[in-house]
Design an enzyme around this catalytic site. Structure first.
Site: not given
Length: 425
Positions: A66, A119, A191, A216
């Site tokens: 983690r 977005y 972004d 993506k």
């Protein structure tokens, strides 16, 4: 291998070579030529003092996946080289990366300035979640640079940019807005998902933190979720701490898939951009299309800015259909070489209206307020042959025209007549 030497070798190479070798010029266990998938949750130590030093970050090593993982670390190193950043932090999804950054640097009493065009998931954070925390959010008209600068000057702790925007492909002047943010010592986050590191490096333009939905174009095959944040180590240490405690860590198998995908990014993007340009130019001539959004078109409002800060125009095209959703429902099912799905950046071409893709989280009223038409369709152009994609789109439009021709009282008749006149002139 010495990290500085590795970076130097990467900088001397072309981008097609960098995506293959960046972050991976190291000696893998068993002399493997590929990054191994390390699935261990924890890492053991005989030496208790060394274990403690690794846990405190005083010595290199891994404690718990983690916090850090060897496979994930390779992906982070790869993005560091491609984005030319000191450090990177991988997350379990693009939205985990975006929300992780915003929650790391914002708290009650802080003020964030951004644009209306972002977005849909990001917009929800701005409209719904950050205000609950006591964060003041101001969203400006995306193309009104003066208004954005004015709001920044009034007081701003964090400026959030997305360029090109999803799904309207608006282009922001990064240098200009960064300059305004720096005058008030605001942190700038960008972004870079649509552009990818191959077409745009926001850090080189003055941005502090870059985020990617690795789902993506970086992965490129539509089979994995992931996000990556890049920036100075002093900032990434804070982001990494947030991720460790909140738990949105990327799993090693997903990291491996993204690493593998990045190696073909240059080849994929080259073909995708060629086809995107061709589709955009064709759409300009189609009478059923009211508007075409692609930075590679000279008629695009942000074309000059894109030329100044991007090396390529990307593989996303969007367009607005006359007749709205009714026309969308006629056109999309006729496409043969396309998925109708809510993803982008894959090797296959993907079509989808904004209401079921980028802004599915928003209501009709919210989309209208954001200027998102019900007839807006986003194309994520794949690696298929350009001629095949063009012919496919043409035959789909031809079918719709035949259908409408058999409807004498069609509400599109006047629209089509006007559009034919516009196209001819």
């Amino acid at each position: 291998m010495n990290k500085n030497l590795e970076a130097a070798r990467s900088e001397c190479a072309g981008i097609g070579t960098q995506v293959v070798w960046a972050g991976e010029q190291v000696q893998h266990p068993y002399n493997a030529t590929q990054t191994p998938i390390v699935l261990s949750a924890a890492y053991g130590y005989q030496d208790i003092d060394l274990w403690y030093d690794v846990a405190l970050g005083k010595s290199e090593g891994f404690i718990y996946s983690r916090m850090s993982n060897p496979t994930v670390a390779t992906l982070e190193n790869k993005l560091c080289e491609l984005e030319k950043s000191e450090s990177a932090v991988a997350f379990s999804s693009g939205m985990a990366a975006i929300s992780g950054v915003l929650h790391t640097f914002l708290c009650s009493g802080k003020r964030v300035v951004s644009t209306r065009d972002s977005y849909g998931g990001t917009n929800k954070i701005f409209e719904e979640f950050l205000p609950r925390m006591g964060v003041e959010v101001t969203l400006c008209d995306t193309l009104d640079a003066e208004a954005i600068e004015h709001e920044i000057a009034k007081g701003c702790d964090l400026l959030y940019l997305e360029t090109p925007t999803n799904p309207t492909l608006k282009v922001l002047d990064i240098r200009r807005l960064v300059a305004a943010a720096k005058r008030v010592s605001a942190l700038v986050v960008a972004d870079n998902t649509f552009a990818t590191p191959l077409n745009q490096n926001p850090l080189a333009l003055g941005v502090d933190v870059v985020v990617h939905s690795a789902t993506k174009f970086l992965s490129g095959h539509g089979d994995v979720l992931g996000g990556v944040v890049c920036g100075a180590e002093s900032l990434m240490a804070q982001v990494r701490h947030y991720r460790e405690i909140n738990g949105a860590a990327l799993d090693p198998f997903s990291a491996y898939l993204i690493i593998r995908g990045i190696k073909t990014l240059a080849l994929r993007l080259r073909q995708q951009q060629q086809s995107a340009q061709a589709l955009a130019e064709y759409l300009l001539t189609e009478p059923l299309v009211e508007a075409v959004n692609y930075p590679g078109l000279p008629s695009h409002p942000g074309h000059a800015i894109a030329c100044s800060q991007m090396r390529g125009f990307g593989a996303i095209v969007s367009f607005v259909l006359a007749g709205g959703m009714d026309t969308v429902k006629r056109l999309l099912p006729r496409l043969r070489f396309a998925h109708r799905a809510g993803n982008l950046g894959a090797v296959e071409t993907i079509y989808g209206p904004a209401r079921t893709t980028s802004h599915v989280e928003n209501t009709l009223e919210e989309r209208q307020a954001l200027g998102i038409s019900e007839g807006l369709v986003r194309i994520s152009v794949g690696i298929e042959e350009t001629g095949d994609l063009l012919a496919d789109l043409q035959q789909a439009f031809a079918f719709v025209h035949r259908e409408l021709a058999n409807e004498p009282a069609s509400k599109f008749s006047t629209v089509l007549t006007e559009r034919h006149t516009e196209v001819e002139t």
